[in-house]
Design an enzyme around this catalytic site. Structure first.
Site, PDB file in Angstrom:
ATOM      1  N   ASP A  58       0.813  -1.215   0.000  1.00  0.00           N
ATOM      2  CA  ASP A  58       0.000   0.000   0.000  1.00  0.00           C
ATOM      3  C   ASP A  58       0.852   1.273   0.000  1.00  0.00           C
ATOM      4  O   ASP A  58       2.026   1.264   0.365  1.00  0.00           O
ATOM      5  CB  ASP A  58      -0.873   0.040   1.260  1.00  0.00           C
ATOM      6  N   ASP A  59       0.195   2.358  -0.351  1.00  0.00           N
ATOM      7  CA  ASP A  59       0.662   3.746  -0.127  1.00  0.00           C
ATOM      8  C   ASP A  59       1.683   4.262  -1.132  1.00  0.00           C
ATOM      9  O   ASP A  59       2.078   5.424  -1.060  1.00  0.00           O
ATOM     10  CB  ASP A  59       1.188   3.958   1.297  1.00  0.00           C
ATOM     11  N   HIS A 115      -5.545   9.357   0.041  1.00  0.00           N
ATOM     12  CA  HIS A 115      -5.554   8.578   1.279  1.00  0.00           C
ATOM     13  C   HIS A 115      -6.403   9.189   2.386  1.00  0.00           C
ATOM     14  O   HIS A 115      -6.060   9.148   3.565  1.00  0.00           O
ATOM     15  CB  HIS A 115      -4.105   8.369   1.771  1.00  0.00           C
ATOM     16  N   HIS A 213       3.356  -2.215   3.525  1.00  0.00           N
ATOM     17  CA  HIS A 213       3.445  -0.849   2.996  1.00  0.00           C
ATOM     18  C   HIS A 213       4.786  -0.666   2.289  1.00  0.00           C
ATOM     19  O   HIS A 213       5.836  -0.690   2.947  1.00  0.00           O
ATOM     20  CB  HIS A 213       3.272   0.167   4.128  1.00  0.00           C
TER      21      HIS A 213
HETATM   22 ZN   LIG Z   1      -2.788   3.194   3.149  1.00  0.00          ZN
END
Ligand SMILES: [Zn+2]
Length: 255
Positions: A58-59, A115, A213
């Protein structure tokens, strides 16, 4: 307690959580639930195909995306990237990495534009969080994803309705490495993989969706290769979320 009642209780808890606008942030406590249809969108918690593992990052995109893609390529495995438009990095600045992830056969998915907790936004604001990133994806890879991970796993009825209208499948997870809580601690994240893979009985069960992440350097460049190597040694197939659900690639994107 008889398993029927346990399942019924779990289902009731989930229904209550979904309709009462309470953010769903602890799918680990409901390992029996693989997926649920709610508000026009399907929410995925876990793979359906035994012996698979879907590692999700993620991210990003960010500084380590490319190095992570090298690691995945060297091991000939696929992963799923839930990219943002504007989080640690801006997606335009990392367009080559996003394009490469797509071309290398990984599943490219949405983690929304910047986000925000979608449940706190007005309907037009929440829609924009999706469409802004859809437009960016179209520019970079020519299509937009149909899989989304809501930031903070925050879902309520209006958000589920919106995701359904936009043809999204929402993906949460069944295992959280908690790498965000201990970003520099390799062993804390890796320990979870050891627990997962050292229990060979789980090979015959629906596979796990693991939350990581990629904006964390230790996760992307140290934990990921070790975890993948361990998974392969133990006989797991390291695949995308779509693959671990038996969903053909043609369903992962639309125009
Ligand atoms: Zn996230």
């Amino acid at each position: 307690m008889p398993s029927f009642f346990r399942l019924a209780t779990i289902a009731a808890l989930f229904t209550a959580a979904l309709v009462s606008a309470v953010p769903i942030n602890d799918p680990n406590s409901n390992p029996s639930v693989l997926q649920k249809r709610a508000g026009g969108a399907t929410v995925i918690y876990r793979c359906t195909i035994p012996g698979t593992i879907a590692i999700t990052f993620d991210d990003g995109p960010f500084l380590y995306t490319n190095g992570l893609l090298d690691i995945l390529k060297s091991r000939n495995v696929k992963a799923t990237f839930f990219f943002n438009g504007n989080n640690y990095g801006r997606i335009e600045d990392f367009a080559p990495s996003v394009k490469r992830a797509y071309q290398d056969g990984h599943q490219v998915a949405s983690h929304t534009w910047d986000h925000k907790d979608l449940t706190t936004l007005s309907p037009p604001e929440a829609l924009e969080e999706l469409t802004k990133l859809e437009d960016a994806f179209r520019k970079i890879i020519g299509v937009r994803p149909t899989y989304v991970r809501p930031p903070f796993a925050a879902l309520n009825q209006p958000v589920l309705d919106l995701l359904g209208q936009r043809n999204y499948t929402a993906v949460l997870w069944s295992q959280d490495t908690m790498d965000w809580a201990h970003p520099d601690d390799f062993s804390a994240s890796y320990k979870l993989y050891e627990q997962l893979f050292n229990n060979t009985e789980t090979l015959g069960q629906p596979g796990h969706i693991v939350l990581q992440h990629e904006v964390n350097q230790v996760t992307a460049l140290q934990v990921a290769p070790m975890a993948i190597d361990l998974a392969l040694v133990k006989g797991y197939k390291v695949v995308t979320v779509g693959e671990c659900l038996g969903d053909p690639k043609s369903n992962w994107y639309i125009n």
